[in-house]
Design an enzyme around this catalytic site. Structure first.
Site, PDB file in Angstrom:
ATOM      1  N   CYS A  12      41.932  43.048  41.064  1.00 36.34           N
ATOM      2  CA  CYS A  12      40.726  44.078  41.283  1.00 36.34           C
ATOM      3  C   CYS A  12      41.136  45.570  40.975  1.00 36.34           C
ATOM      4  O   CYS A  12      42.295  45.308  40.165  1.00 36.34           O
ATOM      5  CB  CYS A  12      39.971  44.376  42.881  1.00 36.34           C
ATOM      6  SG  CYS A  12      40.831  43.994  43.909  1.00 36.34           S
ATOM      7  N   CYS A  86      37.393  43.797  37.793  1.00 38.73           N
ATOM      8  CA  CYS A  86      38.148  45.267  36.446  1.00 38.73           C
ATOM      9  C   CYS A  86      37.901  45.793  35.106  1.00 38.73           C
ATOM     10  O   CYS A  86      38.522  46.153  34.569  1.00 38.73           O
ATOM     11  CB  CYS A  86      39.966  45.374  37.207  1.00 38.73           C
ATOM     12  SG  CYS A  86      40.543  43.317  36.245  1.00 38.73           S
ATOM     13  N   CYS A  90      41.867  44.909  32.051  1.00 38.06           N
ATOM     14  CA  CYS A  90      42.772  44.100  32.115  1.00 38.06           C
ATOM     15  C   CYS A  90      43.349  43.172  30.830  1.00 38.06           C
ATOM     16  O   CYS A  90      41.947  42.852  29.516  1.00 38.06           O
ATOM     17  CB  CYS A  90      41.804  42.436  33.150  1.00 38.06           C
ATOM     18  SG  CYS A  90      41.684  42.304  34.477  1.00 38.06           S
TER      19      CYS A  90
END
Length: 140
Positions: A12, A86, A90
């Site tokens: 996250c 996120c 990522c």
């Protein structure tokens, strides 16, 4: 028994709430049968105190954990990467299983708001564990 131990990474933004709860829950339920990591794309300075309290209520102590930065090595080492808000921060590597769990952010929330988030994560973690280790009895 699986040939190798599954590895899961929870990500996250701040690695101070959702991903920490998910990692703590999976580590607890898997009882050493899954390698568990968590990280944040922009790690906070410390865990959300309401998250630590909510986990302690169900007997899981994450008070010694701390927000960790997301690294390419952590993603490469994982079989399953679970993101929680996120977005595109990522890194993506072919051959990994990616899941995006839409969950309310516990940041700035009190314990009463964090409990249902924890319980939703717990249900998802138990389902994930059943997929990772089919036929295996999850511990409680």
């Amino acid at each position: 028994m699986p040939e190798s131990t599954p590895e899961v990474l929870f990500v996250c933004v701040h690695n101070a709430g959702r991903s920490q709860m998910a990692a703590g829950l999976l580590d607890h339920h898997a009882a050493g049968r899954v390698v568990v990591r968590s990280a944040g794309s922009q790690p906070a300075d410390q865990l959300n105190p309401a998250v630590v309290e909510a986990m302690a209520e169900i007997g899981i102590d994450i008070s010694k954990e701390f927000p960790k930065p997301l690294t390419e090595d952590a993603v490469k080492a994982s079989d399953v990467v679970i993101t929680m808000g996120c977005g595109d921060e990522c890194p993506y590597f072919p051959g990994k299983q990616y899941l995006d769990w839409k969950l309310e952010d516990p940041a700035g929330q009190g314990i009463d708001a964090v409990r249902p988030i924890r319980d939703e994560i717990d249900a998802r973690v138990r389902a994930l564990l059943a997929e990772l280790l089919p036929g295996d009895k999850a511990s409680d």
